[in-house]
Design a protein around this motif. Sequence first.
Motif, PDB file in Angstrom:
ATOM      1  N   MET A   1      -8.532   7.816  -4.111  1.00 36.68           N
ATOM      2  CA  MET A   1      -7.349   7.156  -4.074  1.00 36.68           C
ATOM      3  C   MET A   1      -6.531   7.242  -5.503  1.00 36.68           C
ATOM      4  N   LEU A   2      -5.118   7.786  -5.491  1.00 36.54           N
ATOM      5  CA  LEU A   2      -4.484   7.774  -6.811  1.00 36.54           C
ATOM      6  C   LEU A   2      -4.085   6.588  -7.276  1.00 36.54           C
ATOM      7  N   PRO A   3      -4.130   6.403  -8.726  1.00 33.91           N
ATOM      8  CA  PRO A   3      -3.683   5.251  -9.222  1.00 33.91           C
ATOM      9  C   PRO A   3      -2.127   4.741  -9.040  1.00 33.91           C
ATOM     10  N   THR A   4      -2.137   3.714  -8.835  1.00 36.24           N
ATOM     11  CA  THR A   4      -0.376   3.189  -8.803  1.00 36.24           C
ATOM     12  C   THR A   4       0.400   3.551 -10.080  1.00 36.24           C
ATOM     13  N   ALA A   5       1.864   3.520  -9.962  1.00 32.49           N
ATOM     14  CA  ALA A   5       2.562   3.581 -10.997  1.00 32.49           C
ATOM     15  C   ALA A   5       2.070   2.529 -12.223  1.00 32.49           C
ATOM     16  N   ASN A   6       1.993   1.596 -11.671  1.00 28.32           N
ATOM     17  CA  ASN A   6       1.940   0.256 -12.477  1.00 28.32           C
ATOM     18  C   ASN A   6       0.549   0.398 -13.388  1.00 28.32           C
ATOM     19  N   ALA A   7      -0.528   0.929 -12.527  1.00 28.86           N
ATOM     20  CA  ALA A   7      -1.762   1.071 -13.407  1.00 28.86           C
ATOM     21  C   ALA A   7      -1.614   2.313 -14.367  1.00 28.86           C
ATOM     22  N   LEU A   8      -0.810   3.348 -14.125  1.00 28.21           N
ATOM     23  CA  LEU A   8      -0.451   4.408 -14.958  1.00 28.21           C
ATOM     24  C   LEU A   8       0.261   3.683 -16.251  1.00 28.21           C
ATOM     25  N   ALA A   9       1.168   3.310 -15.943  1.00 24.87           N
ATOM     26  CA  ALA A   9       2.240   2.710 -16.891  1.00 24.87           C
ATOM     27  C   ALA A   9       1.352   1.697 -18.035  1.00 24.87           C
TER      28      ALA A   9
END
Length: 78
Positions: free
Chosen positions: A1-9
Motif C-alpha cells: 500500500m502506498l503511503p498517504t500524502a500526509n505521511a509523505l509530508a
Amino acid sequence: MLPTANALAAIRTRYETAVEDAEKQRTTDVLEALKAGATQKDIAAATGYTRETVRRIANPEAAEAIREARRAKKEQTA
C-alpha cells in the motif's frame, strides 16, 4: 500500500524540525564555547565551520544587517 500524502509530508516536517533543533543546539554550544574563552578561530578550526559561520552564530544581529544591506544593494542594481 502506498503511503498517504500526509505521511509523505510528515517526512519533510520531521526533517525540518530536526534541522531546526540541531541549529539551536549548535548555536547554544558555540555561544557557550565563546563565553568559556574560545576564540572564533578556535571554534572554526575544531568544528570545521568557517570563521564567517561562527561569526554569524556569535552575532546574529550583525549578520542580519549585512544580509539586509546586500539585499538592498541588489535591489538597487536590478
